[in-house]
Scaffold this motif. Structure first.
Motif, PDB file in Angstrom:
ATOM      1  N   VAL A  73     -38.328 -19.347  13.654  1.00  0.00           N
ATOM      2  CA  VAL A  73     -38.741 -18.358  14.637  1.00  0.00           C
ATOM      3  C   VAL A  73     -38.923 -17.037  13.909  1.00  0.00           C
ATOM      4  O   VAL A  73     -37.952 -16.448  13.417  1.00  0.00           O
ATOM      5  CB  VAL A  73     -37.710 -18.204  15.771  1.00  0.00           C
ATOM      6  CG1 VAL A  73     -38.184 -17.178  16.797  1.00  0.00           C
ATOM      7  CG2 VAL A  73     -37.436 -19.549  16.439  1.00  0.00           C
ATOM      8  N   LEU A  90     -42.498 -22.008  14.832  1.00  0.00           N
ATOM      9  CA  LEU A  90     -42.671 -22.024  16.273  1.00  0.00           C
ATOM     10  C   LEU A  90     -43.588 -20.897  16.729  1.00  0.00           C
ATOM     11  O   LEU A  90     -43.508 -19.776  16.231  1.00  0.00           O
ATOM     12  CB  LEU A  90     -41.328 -21.904  16.975  1.00  0.00           C
ATOM     13  CG  LEU A  90     -40.283 -22.975  16.640  1.00  0.00           C
ATOM     14  CD1 LEU A  90     -39.083 -22.848  17.563  1.00  0.00           C
ATOM     15  CD2 LEU A  90     -40.871 -24.365  16.710  1.00  0.00           C
ATOM     16  N   GLU A  91     -44.435 -21.208  17.696  1.00  0.00           N
ATOM     17  CA  GLU A  91     -45.329 -20.225  18.299  1.00  0.00           C
ATOM     18  C   GLU A  91     -44.577 -19.542  19.432  1.00  0.00           C
ATOM     19  O   GLU A  91     -44.080 -20.209  20.349  1.00  0.00           O
ATOM     20  CB  GLU A  91     -46.576 -20.919  18.848  1.00  0.00           C
ATOM     21  CG  GLU A  91     -47.485 -20.019  19.649  1.00  0.00           C
ATOM     22  CD  GLU A  91     -48.053 -18.865  18.850  1.00  0.00           C
ATOM     23  OE1 GLU A  91     -47.992 -17.716  19.344  1.00  0.00           O
ATOM     24  OE2 GLU A  91     -48.551 -19.106  17.731  1.00  0.00           O
ATOM     25  N   ILE A  92     -44.462 -18.206  19.365  1.00  0.00           N
ATOM     26  CA  ILE A  92     -43.804 -17.471  20.450  1.00  0.00           C
ATOM     27  C   ILE A  92     -44.722 -16.409  21.055  1.00  0.00           C
ATOM     28  O   ILE A  92     -44.384 -15.817  22.071  1.00  0.00           O
ATOM     29  CB  ILE A  92     -42.465 -16.837  19.996  1.00  0.00           C
ATOM     30  CG1 ILE A  92     -42.664 -15.801  18.903  1.00  0.00           C
ATOM     31  CG2 ILE A  92     -41.484 -17.925  19.559  1.00  0.00           C
ATOM     32  CD1 ILE A  92     -41.406 -15.005  18.552  1.00  0.00           C
ATOM     33  N   LEU A 133     -46.026 -16.950  24.866  1.00  0.00           N
ATOM     34  CA  LEU A 133     -45.086 -17.084  25.980  1.00  0.00           C
ATOM     35  C   LEU A 133     -45.314 -15.975  27.004  1.00  0.00           C
ATOM     36  O   LEU A 133     -45.495 -14.808  26.630  1.00  0.00           O
ATOM     37  CB  LEU A 133     -43.641 -16.994  25.479  1.00  0.00           C
ATOM     38  CG  LEU A 133     -43.190 -18.065  24.494  1.00  0.00           C
ATOM     39  CD1 LEU A 133     -41.812 -17.714  23.940  1.00  0.00           C
ATOM     40  CD2 LEU A 133     -43.185 -19.431  25.149  1.00  0.00           C
ATOM     41  N   LEU A 175     -41.983 -24.779  23.498  1.00  0.00           N
ATOM     42  CA  LEU A 175     -40.962 -24.100  22.699  1.00  0.00           C
ATOM     43  C   LEU A 175     -39.634 -24.847  22.794  1.00  0.00           C
ATOM     44  O   LEU A 175     -38.998 -25.139  21.778  1.00  0.00           O
ATOM     45  CB  LEU A 175     -40.800 -22.651  23.162  1.00  0.00           C
ATOM     46  CG  LEU A 175     -39.685 -21.860  22.490  1.00  0.00           C
ATOM     47  CD1 LEU A 175     -39.998 -21.608  21.021  1.00  0.00           C
ATOM     48  CD2 LEU A 175     -39.450 -20.538  23.222  1.00  0.00           C
ATOM     49  N   ASP A 206     -39.749 -28.156  20.916  1.00  0.00           N
ATOM     50  CA  ASP A 206     -39.710 -27.958  19.465  1.00  0.00           C
ATOM     51  C   ASP A 206     -38.301 -27.633  18.990  1.00  0.00           C
ATOM     52  O   ASP A 206     -37.861 -28.118  17.933  1.00  0.00           O
ATOM     53  CB  ASP A 206     -40.675 -26.842  19.048  1.00  0.00           C
ATOM     54  CG  ASP A 206     -42.135 -27.251  19.109  1.00  0.00           C
ATOM     55  OD1 ASP A 206     -42.428 -28.462  19.224  1.00  0.00           O
ATOM     56  OD2 ASP A 206     -42.994 -26.345  19.038  1.00  0.00           O
ATOM     57  N   ALA A 224     -38.549 -14.941  23.656  1.00  0.00           N
ATOM     58  CA  ALA A 224     -38.425 -16.350  23.274  1.00  0.00           C
ATOM     59  C   ALA A 224     -36.981 -16.834  23.447  1.00  0.00           C
ATOM     60  O   ALA A 224     -36.746 -17.951  23.936  1.00  0.00           O
ATOM     61  CB  ALA A 224     -38.884 -16.553  21.832  1.00  0.00           C
ATOM     62  N   ALA A 249     -36.079 -19.942  26.170  1.00  0.00           N
ATOM     63  CA  ALA A 249     -35.526 -21.225  25.726  1.00  0.00           C
ATOM     64  C   ALA A 249     -34.071 -21.414  26.146  1.00  0.00           C
ATOM     65  O   ALA A 249     -33.537 -22.515  26.014  1.00  0.00           O
ATOM     66  CB  ALA A 249     -35.680 -21.366  24.217  1.00  0.00           C
TER      67      ALA A 249
END
Length: 182
Positions: free
Chosen positions: A9, A39-41, A44, A62, A65, A90, A94
């Motif tokens: 992250v 990870l793509e944040i 979001l 997310l 993953d 993020a 999560a």
């Protein structure tokens, strides 16, 4: 030999982010049994508790993953003496709904880089406070507050000679931490 998948992250969305470069450079120092998933944040939505019962697809991705990983590597800049809003967003997504946190129990490492001489120290401390609440066993030592300056990265994106030994030691400790807690 066990394989360890690490969720990475990065707390910066900037294309030329020093922290993204640091994350990529660190992955090159990891043992061969480690693989990394950036990870793509950035896609979001802003966290809103009203959406907990119907989380967006980006949030579900997310969380999936994170769930598929054996550890999490946080690489963050420091914005206004704390973590960037995108990283906090993020973390909140999560961890929700309450009792369904994807973060719980995942061993974590925290590192960051900044052009400032304190190298993201306060952001890292704030992040560690959050990770305690999220029930993430977080590596305490060695701490790494990386001051970005010429030579930190080689032209190919690898870690430069002046920092390689220190960051190799950091990565070795992180790998051991994950193996101990995964």
């Amino acid at each position: 030999m066990a394989q360890f998948k690490i969720a990475v992250v990065v707390g910066s969305l900037r294309k030329e982010s020093f922290n993204l470069a640091l994350a990529k450079g660190l992955t090159r120092l990891a043992p061969s049994e480690f693989s990394f998933n950036m990870l793509e944040i950035g896609d979001l939505p802003l966290y809103n508790q009203d959406d907990d019962a119907n989380q967006a697809d980006a949030v579900k991705r997310l969380k999936a993953d994170i769930a598929a990983s054996q550890g999490v590597l946080f690489v963050t800049p420091e914005y206004n003496r704390s973590i960037p809003g995108v990283l906090k967003n993020a973390l909140d997504h999560a961890s929700r709904p309450y009792g369904q946190s994807a973060w719980a129990g995942k061993p974590a490492g925290v590192i960051g880089a900044s052009i400032g001489s304190i190298g993201s120290a306060l952001a890292q401390q704030h992040l560690r406070n959050i990770l305690v609440y999220l029930d993430m066993p977080t590596m305490g030592q060695p701490e790494a507050f990386i001051h970005v300056k010429d030579g930190l990265f080689n032209d190919d994106g690898s870690i430069g000679a002046g920092s390689k030994d220190f960051l190799q030691g950091w990565m070795d400790q992180f790998a051991a931490w994950v193996k101990q807690h995964a």
